[in-house]
Design a protein around this motif. Structure first.
Motif, PDB file in Angstrom:
ATOM      1  N   LEU A 202      10.489  46.641  56.521  1.00 41.54           N
ATOM      2  CA  LEU A 202      10.614  45.241  56.366  1.00 41.54           C
ATOM      3  C   LEU A 202       9.359  44.774  55.633  1.00 41.54           C
ATOM      4  O   LEU A 202       9.461  43.862  54.732  1.00 41.54           O
ATOM      5  CB  LEU A 202      10.965  44.480  57.541  1.00 41.54           C
ATOM      6  N   HIS A 203       8.341  45.163  56.147  1.00 41.06           N
ATOM      7  CA  HIS A 203       6.999  44.725  55.265  1.00 41.06           C
ATOM      8  C   HIS A 203       6.182  45.750  54.631  1.00 41.06           C
ATOM      9  O   HIS A 203       4.873  45.589  54.515  1.00 41.06           O
ATOM     10  CB  HIS A 203       5.974  44.403  56.617  1.00 41.06           C
ATOM     11  N   TYR A 219      22.030  48.201  54.065  1.00 43.89           N
ATOM     12  CA  TYR A 219      20.620  48.131  54.468  1.00 43.89           C
ATOM     13  C   TYR A 219      20.150  46.975  53.754  1.00 43.89           C
ATOM     14  O   TYR A 219      19.258  46.185  54.191  1.00 43.89           O
ATOM     15  CB  TYR A 219      20.173  49.554  53.723  1.00 43.89           C
ATOM     16  N   TYR A 220      20.358  46.712  52.587  1.00 42.22           N
ATOM     17  CA  TYR A 220      19.798  45.232  51.991  1.00 42.22           C
ATOM     18  C   TYR A 220      20.296  44.115  52.482  1.00 42.22           C
ATOM     19  O   TYR A 220      19.672  42.999  52.931  1.00 42.22           O
ATOM     20  CB  TYR A 220      20.523  45.089  50.475  1.00 42.22           C
ATOM     21  N   GLU A 221      21.460  43.882  53.093  1.00 39.18           N
ATOM     22  CA  GLU A 221      22.077  42.916  53.954  1.00 39.18           C
ATOM     23  C   GLU A 221      21.495  42.709  55.167  1.00 39.18           C
ATOM     24  O   GLU A 221      21.028  41.665  55.745  1.00 39.18           O
ATOM     25  CB  GLU A 221      23.639  43.150  54.110  1.00 39.18           C
ATOM     26  N   SER A 227      14.729  39.157  57.463  1.00 39.23           N
ATOM     27  CA  SER A 227      13.552  38.432  56.659  1.00 39.23           C
ATOM     28  C   SER A 227      13.777  37.159  56.642  1.00 39.23           C
ATOM     29  O   SER A 227      12.793  36.362  56.401  1.00 39.23           O
ATOM     30  CB  SER A 227      13.509  39.193  55.442  1.00 39.23           C
ATOM     31  N   GLY A 228      14.779  36.571  56.380  1.00 42.18           N
ATOM     32  CA  GLY A 228      15.370  35.285  56.213  1.00 42.18           C
ATOM     33  C   GLY A 228      15.136  35.060  54.390  1.00 42.18           C
ATOM     34  O   GLY A 228      15.257  33.939  54.052  1.00 42.18           O
ATOM     35  N   LYS A 229      14.786  36.144  53.733  1.00 34.14           N
ATOM     36  CA  LYS A 229      14.696  36.205  52.229  1.00 34.14           C
ATOM     37  C   LYS A 229      15.970  36.029  51.603  1.00 34.14           C
ATOM     38  O   LYS A 229      17.137  36.344  52.111  1.00 34.14           O
ATOM     39  CB  LYS A 229      13.998  37.030  51.482  1.00 34.14           C
ATOM     40  N   SER A 230      16.168  35.265  50.412  1.00 34.27           N
ATOM     41  CA  SER A 230      17.507  35.241  49.822  1.00 34.27           C
ATOM     42  C   SER A 230      17.687  36.281  48.737  1.00 34.27           C
ATOM     43  O   SER A 230      18.961  36.436  48.631  1.00 34.27           O
ATOM     44  CB  SER A 230      17.451  33.889  48.712  1.00 34.27           C
ATOM     45  N   GLU A 234      12.522  39.279  46.334  1.00 31.91           N
ATOM     46  CA  GLU A 234      11.502  38.395  47.080  1.00 31.91           C
ATOM     47  C   GLU A 234      10.825  39.199  48.147  1.00 31.91           C
ATOM     48  O   GLU A 234       9.624  38.995  48.404  1.00 31.91           O
ATOM     49  CB  GLU A 234      12.473  37.087  47.767  1.00 31.91           C
ATOM     50  N   LEU A 235      11.813  40.061  48.638  1.00 29.02           N
ATOM     51  CA  LEU A 235      10.943  40.718  49.762  1.00 29.02           C
ATOM     52  C   LEU A 235      10.297  42.079  49.339  1.00 29.02           C
ATOM     53  O   LEU A 235       9.098  42.429  49.837  1.00 29.02           O
ATOM     54  CB  LEU A 235      12.090  41.350  50.714  1.00 29.02           C
ATOM     55  N   PHE A 236      10.839  42.490  48.291  1.00 26.67           N
ATOM     56  CA  PHE A 236      10.093  43.708  47.796  1.00 26.67           C
ATOM     57  C   PHE A 236       9.768  43.571  46.206  1.00 26.67           C
ATOM     58  O   PHE A 236      10.493  43.770  45.318  1.00 26.67           O
ATOM     59  CB  PHE A 236      10.791  45.026  47.661  1.00 26.67           C
TER      60      PHE A 236
END
Length: 493
Positions: A202-203, A219-221, A227-230, A234-236
């Protein structure tokens, strides 16, 4: 630092691949000769008079084409611990797999065949670096969604799924980049394992993600939910590369790119337990580069010849573009004239690039499950007997993108005598399929698929469908399995 250091080596790898591709026919002849010479004194070599083989014609005359059922007597001896069965010595691993033509199979991986699997995966990635100049993925974390690396012991031979065996052969220089951890990879329950993978990544600075598309989608879902990301981007933000194989990517492309928020460069691979057959060597040209210099000797049989007494067995120099061929291989794993059940078509002869066109038998593998005819027939027969129902006709098709809920297998059944409790019948049928096919079980338990959906059709539905498609009577049969919904949708109209 790794990207800087490995770029020169990537250039060497790409140059070597091009050289070998240009001399593919010569490499294939040399491999055939080496295979026969090396295995001459094995049990298989003696049974097939390897000492008298001087040409491809001799080779084809003495070694008949066969699938796993034909190889099974030798596989059973290998599993029993015998040495020098179809290749000198004993294999280093046995890859346990549920095949699309023979149920559970045990494929030997020898010391000589391992470089084909793992060297080819490396070559695919390094070739991408040399072609595109994109190497930043080497500086961050990578994830390979795979099976458990824990091994069973088969008379002293470590045994497991190929994706799990891979974890034991990851080179030391890459281990510091690899996620998830070994402990997480050993978790058997998929949902528990997926949560642990999300925890670990996640981080993290994820740069490369590899896996079968439906598993990656799940996994993406989970990542986005946690994460609350859209979007995954955005996350990676440094995510640079997606590596996939095993199932057709196209049905999943739209949903995966929506989740990612961008089109990520990808590399398609064509690995199998029997050998790493091909990989995408170009971001601009179609097809996968055939692995012609990696311990596998290929033969190609026009699909219309399969099943005949004397099929044409073509070498690489005899193939043409636009023709559908059954793929036959002999290898340093001790497989000989082995029909892996795939059909391919050449899209280029310079270099030799292929695309996978299907299977030699009906199957379902929309999610990597490899469900075969004998499995669905055995499951239905057992459950029908238990519920005292009569089945007139049936077919099974995947529903990849239902309007709501998880994907599923739809069983379209025309009953002569229907079950008294259709829901219980469907639940029992799903349990029977879980027992029949270990990959289907994984997908159900991992909630990649929901249990099968039973659709009862009115009397005469299959007859009308066959008549409307011009296939009523004669030798025409309703396929028990389809990898698309053409028949299912016709039946539903």
């Amino acid at each position: 630092m790794k990207s800087v250091l490995l770029r020169p080596y990537a250039t060497i790898v790409r140059r070597r691949l091009r050289h070998r591709a240009a001399l593919a026919i010569e490499f294939q002849e040399e491999i055939r000769q080496d295979l026969v010479r090396t295995a001459r004194d094995t049990r298989f070599g003696q049974d097939h008079d390897f000492g008298a083989i001087r040409s491809h014609q001799d080779f084809a005359e003495r070694i008949p084409i066969g699938d796993y059922e034909a190889f099974r007597p030798y596989a059973d001896r290998i599993k029993a611990g015998d040495a020098d069965v179809s290749w000198p010595g004993r294999p280093r691993y046995l890859a346990k797999t549920s095949g699309t033509t023979s149920g559970v199979k045990y494929i030997p991986l020898t010391r000589e065949s391992l470089p084909n699997h793992f060297g080819s995966a490396r070559n695919a990635l390094f070739n991408y670096v040399a072609e595109t100049g994109h190497a930043r993925w080497l500086n961050g974390k990578m994830i390979f969604l795979s099976g458990s690396p824990e091994m069973d012991n088969t008379n002293g031979i470590p045994t497991g799924r190929l994706s799990g065996i891979v974890n034991h052969e990851v080179p030391a220089w890459l281990r510091t980049n690899q996620l998830p951890s070994y402990a997480t990879n050993c978790i058997e329950d998929w949902e528990t394992k997926l949560e642990a993978i999300v925890d670990e990544t996640l981080h993290a600075d994820m740069r490369l993600i590899s896996g079968i598309p439906p598993w990656v989608q799940m996994y993406y879902e989970r990542l986005l939910a946690r994460s609350g990301k859209s979007t995954i981007k955005e996350l990676f933000p440094n995510l640079e590369m997606f590596v996939y194989g095993g199932v057709n990517f196209e049905p999943y492309r739209e949903s995966l790119e929506r989740l990612v928020g961008a089109r990520i460069p990808s590399v398609e691979t064509y690995p199998a337990s029997e050998g790493f057959i091909a990989f995408q060597d170009s971001q601009t040209e179609p097809g996968l580069l055939l692995n012609t210099a990696s311990g596998i000797f290929f033969e190609f049989v026009p699909t219309e010849d399969m099943g005949s007494d004397r099929p044409r067995r073509l070498t690489l120099g005899e193939v043409e573009t636009g023709v559908n061929y059954a793929l036959i291989l002999s290898s340093t794993a001790g497989l000989w004239a082995y029909d892996i059940g795939d059909t391919v078509e050449f899209v280029s002869l310079s270099p030799y690039r292929i695309r996978v066109t299907g299977r030699t038998k009906h199957f379902i593998s929309a999610f990597g499950e490899h469900v075969i005819g004998k499995e669905v027939e055995a499951a239905l027969r057992a459950v029908a007997d238990r519920h005292r129902v009569e089945v007139t006709e049936f077919t099974v098709a995947p529903q990849v993108a239902p309007p709501t809920g998880l994907p599923y297998h739809e069983w379209l059944v025309e009953f002569g005598r229907p079950p008294e409790d259709a829901e219980r019948f469907a639940a029992d049928l799903d349990r029977a399929m879980v027992e029949q096919n270990l990959y289907y079980r994984d997908l159900i338990e991992g909630k990649i698929l929901r249990p099968l959906v039973l659709t009862s059709l009115p009397a005469g539905a299959f007859r009308r469908c066959m008549k409307e498609s011009g296939k009523l009577g004669g030798q025409n049969k309703v396929p028990r399995l389809s990898n698309d919904r053409k028949i299912a949708d016709r039946l539903g109209t």
